[in-house]
Motif scaffolding. Sequence first.
Motif, mmCIF file in Angstrom:
data_model
loop_
_atom_site.group_PDB
_atom_site.id
_atom_site.type_symbol
_atom_site.label_atom_id
_atom_site.label_comp_id
_atom_site.label_asym_id
_atom_site.label_seq_id
_atom_site.Cartn_x
_atom_site.Cartn_y
_atom_site.Cartn_z
ATOM 1 N N HIS A 502 0.844 -1.191 0.000
ATOM 2 C CA HIS A 502 0.000 0.000 0.000
ATOM 3 C C HIS A 502 0.888 1.252 0.000
ATOM 4 O O HIS A 502 2.100 1.183 0.188
ATOM 5 C CB HIS A 502 -0.904 0.016 1.242
ATOM 6 C CG HIS A 502 -1.758 -1.211 1.373
ATOM 7 N ND1 HIS A 502 -3.111 -1.202 1.160
ATOM 8 C CD2 HIS A 502 -1.444 -2.489 1.710
ATOM 9 C CE1 HIS A 502 -3.602 -2.409 1.350
ATOM 10 N NE2 HIS A 502 -2.602 -3.212 1.698
ATOM 11 N N ARG A 503 0.272 2.392 -0.169
ATOM 12 C CA ARG A 503 1.022 3.652 -0.149
ATOM 13 C C ARG A 503 1.805 3.812 1.145
ATOM 14 O O ARG A 503 2.941 4.284 1.155
ATOM 15 C CB ARG A 503 0.044 4.816 -0.321
ATOM 16 C CG ARG A 503 0.697 6.186 -0.271
ATOM 17 C CD ARG A 503 -0.368 7.275 -0.280
ATOM 18 N NE ARG A 503 0.246 8.574 -0.309
ATOM 19 C CZ ARG A 503 0.761 9.208 0.746
ATOM 20 N NH1 ARG A 503 0.741 8.621 1.936
ATOM 21 N NH2 ARG A 503 1.300 10.402 0.631
ATOM 22 N N PHE A 504 1.198 3.415 2.262
ATOM 23 C CA PHE A 504 1.787 3.574 3.591
ATOM 24 C C PHE A 504 3.179 2.958 3.672
ATOM 25 O O PHE A 504 4.134 3.555 4.182
ATOM 26 C CB PHE A 504 0.839 2.942 4.612
ATOM 27 C CG PHE A 504 1.445 2.722 5.973
ATOM 28 C CD1 PHE A 504 1.783 3.796 6.784
ATOM 29 C CD2 PHE A 504 1.674 1.439 6.457
ATOM 30 C CE1 PHE A 504 2.325 3.595 8.042
ATOM 31 C CE2 PHE A 504 2.218 1.232 7.703
ATOM 32 C CZ PHE A 504 2.543 2.311 8.505
ATOM 33 N N GLU A 505 3.362 1.725 3.145
ATOM 34 C CA GLU A 505 4.648 1.031 3.281
ATOM 35 C C GLU A 505 5.695 1.516 2.278
ATOM 36 O O GLU A 505 6.888 1.384 2.521
ATOM 37 C CB GLU A 505 4.486 -0.490 3.111
ATOM 38 C CG GLU A 505 3.376 -1.113 3.909
ATOM 39 C CD GLU A 505 2.143 -1.265 3.045
ATOM 40 O OE1 GLU A 505 1.373 -0.292 2.970
ATOM 41 O OE2 GLU A 505 1.962 -2.339 2.454
ATOM 42 N N LEU A 506 5.219 2.036 1.139
ATOM 43 C CA LEU A 506 6.165 2.424 0.100
ATOM 44 C C LEU A 506 7.171 3.439 0.626
ATOM 45 O O LEU A 506 8.345 3.432 0.234
ATOM 46 C CB LEU A 506 5.407 2.995 -1.103
ATOM 47 C CG LEU A 506 6.259 3.447 -2.294
ATOM 48 C CD1 LEU A 506 7.118 2.308 -2.829
ATOM 49 C CD2 LEU A 506 5.374 4.017 -3.397
ATOM 50 N N TYR A 507 6.735 4.314 1.524
ATOM 51 C CA TYR A 507 7.611 5.348 2.055
ATOM 52 C C TYR A 507 8.126 5.007 3.453
ATOM 53 O O TYR A 507 8.681 5.856 4.149
ATOM 54 C CB TYR A 507 6.878 6.685 2.064
ATOM 55 C CG TYR A 507 6.463 7.113 0.663
ATOM 56 C CD1 TYR A 507 7.389 7.663 -0.216
ATOM 57 C CD2 TYR A 507 5.151 6.924 0.217
ATOM 58 C CE1 TYR A 507 7.017 8.034 -1.502
ATOM 59 C CE2 TYR A 507 4.771 7.299 -1.063
ATOM 60 C CZ TYR A 507 5.710 7.848 -1.922
ATOM 61 O OH TYR A 507 5.348 8.205 -3.205
ATOM 62 N N ALA A 508 7.928 3.762 3.855
ATOM 63 C CA ALA A 508 8.452 3.288 5.140
ATOM 64 C C ALA A 508 9.746 2.489 4.898
ATOM 65 O O ALA A 508 10.182 2.296 3.759
ATOM 66 C CB ALA A 508 7.409 2.428 5.857
ATOM 67 N N ARG A 509 10.333 1.998 5.974
ATOM 68 C CA ARG A 509 11.641 1.338 5.860
ATOM 69 C C ARG A 509 11.553 -0.153 5.540
ATOM 70 O O ARG A 509 12.529 -0.747 5.075
ATOM 71 C CB ARG A 509 12.420 1.521 7.165
ATOM 72 C CG ARG A 509 11.748 0.901 8.374
ATOM 73 C CD ARG A 509 12.500 1.248 9.657
ATOM 74 N NE ARG A 509 11.899 0.664 10.850
ATOM 75 C CZ ARG A 509 10.864 1.161 11.489
ATOM 76 N NH1 ARG A 509 10.293 2.264 11.031
ATOM 77 N NH2 ARG A 509 10.373 0.584 12.573
ATOM 78 N N TYR A 529 1.270 3.580 -8.761
ATOM 79 C CA TYR A 529 2.054 3.116 -7.619
ATOM 80 C C TYR A 529 2.905 1.899 -7.958
ATOM 81 O O TYR A 529 3.926 1.657 -7.318
ATOM 82 C CB TYR A 529 1.152 2.869 -6.407
ATOM 83 C CG TYR A 529 1.056 4.132 -5.583
ATOM 84 C CD1 TYR A 529 1.890 4.335 -4.499
ATOM 85 C CD2 TYR A 529 0.197 5.160 -5.952
ATOM 86 C CE1 TYR A 529 1.852 5.518 -3.770
ATOM 87 C CE2 TYR A 529 0.151 6.343 -5.237
ATOM 88 C CZ TYR A 529 0.986 6.520 -4.146
ATOM 89 O OH TYR A 529 0.958 7.704 -3.438
ATOM 90 N N ALA A 530 2.528 1.166 -8.981
ATOM 91 C CA ALA A 530 3.398 0.093 -9.461
ATOM 92 C C ALA A 530 4.691 0.684 -10.021
ATOM 93 O O ALA A 530 5.798 0.190 -9.739
ATOM 94 C CB ALA A 530 2.676 -0.737 -10.510
#
Length: 749
Positions: A502-509, A529-530
């Motif tokens: 999801h969008r949330f994890e894409l910018y997480a570590r 997002y792909a």
Amino acid sequence: MKGTAVPPRALVYGDVDLNLIDGSAIWAQGMVQALARAGCAVTLVLKAPVRTGRLVDPLRALPGVTVRSPHAEGLVEGEAGMPAKQAAVILARVDEPEPFDLVVVRGRRLAGKLSGGPLAGRLWTYLTDVPQSAAEFTGSAKGELRRIADASRVLLCQTEELRGFLESAVPATAGKSVLFPPVVVLPDGLEPRPDGAPDGRALKLVYTGKFAPRWNTYEMTSLPRLLAMRGVDAELHMVGDKIHDDPKDPGFATRMRTALETGDGVVWHGGHPRAEAMRLTAASDVGLSWRHPEMDASLELSTKVLECGTLGVPVVLNRTPMHERLFGADYPLFSATEDDVLDALTIIGKNPEVYTLAADRCRTAAAGFTLDAAAARLRDCLAQTFPEPSAAVLAAAEEHERRSAAPDAPALRPPAAGGRRLRVGVAGHDLKFFTRLLDYLKSRPDMEVRVDPWAALRVHDEERSQELVDWADVIVCEWCGPNAIWFAQRKRPGQRLVVRLHRFELYARWPRHLDIDAVDQVICVSPHYARLTHEILGWPMSKITTVPNWVDDRQLDRPKLAGAEHHLGMIGIAPSRKRLDLALDALEELRRDDPRFTLFVKSKLPWEYWWIWQKDEERAHYEQVFRRIRRSPVLSGGVVFDSYGRDVASWLRRIGFVLSTSDDESFHLAPAEGMASGAVPALLGWPGAETIYDTRWIHADPSAMAASISGTVALDRWEADAALARDQVRAAYGLDEVCRQWTDLLAAA
């Protein structure tokens, strides 16, 4: 359900005595007939011993229908009907030798007893006896309805009004509530009443059903006498033998029987088989369904009214929003008082044109409640609940079994009927975006599904997670978080690992610590997002695919309320990047020309999210927005905040346009849900919007958005645009389509 060759087996039980003619008994008949016509093998269990076969015998004669009497079989002693507690025990005994695929029950108390037993999960509960006032809707009643909803696979609701009320009052019912109106079946050989008003003879009034105070049946017996005083010759035919004993009015039963036996112009036919009761109705001129005002708030629809309409017999009934929707606000036989009833009957007794209008309205209203319509609704619901097995899935399951066999293992055993099932494991800390997909996968006859629920992002039962690794052919990690990292480190050779990002994890570590070589497929919800996943993480595009978010198009497709074309909607306004301020810009432009435009906001408020409200910039944004709403003379009265909740489908009935004004979104489900509901989407061009939605719905700025909305309404294009939007969302993001894509993905070798 075993497959195409074996029909689903349905068990039907209502807290209903089929020796007596009333609406609940007619329900049992109609439900059995509709299920049989929809392709089910139906077993009806009777509550009471058979004392007359007038309602039961026609059902025994239907092919594929079995009628069981626990009293006749010696399962129940005595002659009394089974109370709910006893019925729950008997139904479990009937089910035990060969469990039914679905169990259709009517009666809240009975459903409450069944909710904690072995039939839970297979219940198709028909709810009618629901508290319909704040005083009745106690904590105990709400808790019982929640337990019933949790135990039910489907909740069958008689009216749209009941479905909306349940979804707002008991959130657990949302997503399970299916509209199933009363079923009207004409007996073989019965013809509707000939067209035309009565000519030169007494006006024949008819009432069929139970005799009870709130049904105004005692007051009805005075109508022939009172009409005679107005110069209208009339007779009243009353059919039924169930006289209510009312604790609040101990003398009612005696008064009622006396009026039936001795009333001027009253002909009491007593109890009759349903076919004969309908013949008596068809031979009459006007049906009576005039009730006490206390019943105007009822969320139920009288089967008798629909039967009269099917027979071409106009009905006197109370004016309610539900009745106005069915018959039109100008229906001439709406009546609230005895004088209203007398006025209406006097008019039609002397005015053939009014009579013909009323008969036509009733006939048109009843047209949507036929047995064929009911069977079609059930077929659709059955197809969703019991998907057909897929050869590709069965082949994938056998391939996984072959891969997992040791080199020196004996040849694979012959597969079970239909083939070995594909073993799918689902792991994640929050499955709210996966719920309907999970329900669907569990319902497939070619898949076996187990869930590993993580307590939090990092917290889980390692032993249970390892059991999933040892068992599953395919593991789906919902969220690309610590769960994905854990399973990627432990997956077996030949086992497939699918990760939904999801969008949330894409910018997480976490994605940066994931061994992408151990992942077979990464799922993103949009092409935009792909591409971002490939660019930001460097993962190969061959491992990244797009499967969109699902939209429960069937649940959302409901009739719009009056005025919807002037109602804008937003679902979710926090955090500030949702840009409520831009929606207000569009609203202001619209309201300057037409103050009917109103913005409805369904959302938690920003201060309800601690992680948002602790940020100074977020608080400043919303303080400015709410100050603007309070102070703007144009916006005054034009913004309505509705509580957050799962009753989105019901809420969307009032919405004609769904706005998306965000700075960025990964998919933004709200416009798609609005499209499925029959609303027109209106979006600003956040990055990637054009890869999800048709560019005709995307606008350059709030001013362009307002101009498009205004033009759509002014040029009378709203209904056409809404129909186009609904077709688009069904084809691209409808639940069936997304489930098909997930099935293909999981079946890939």
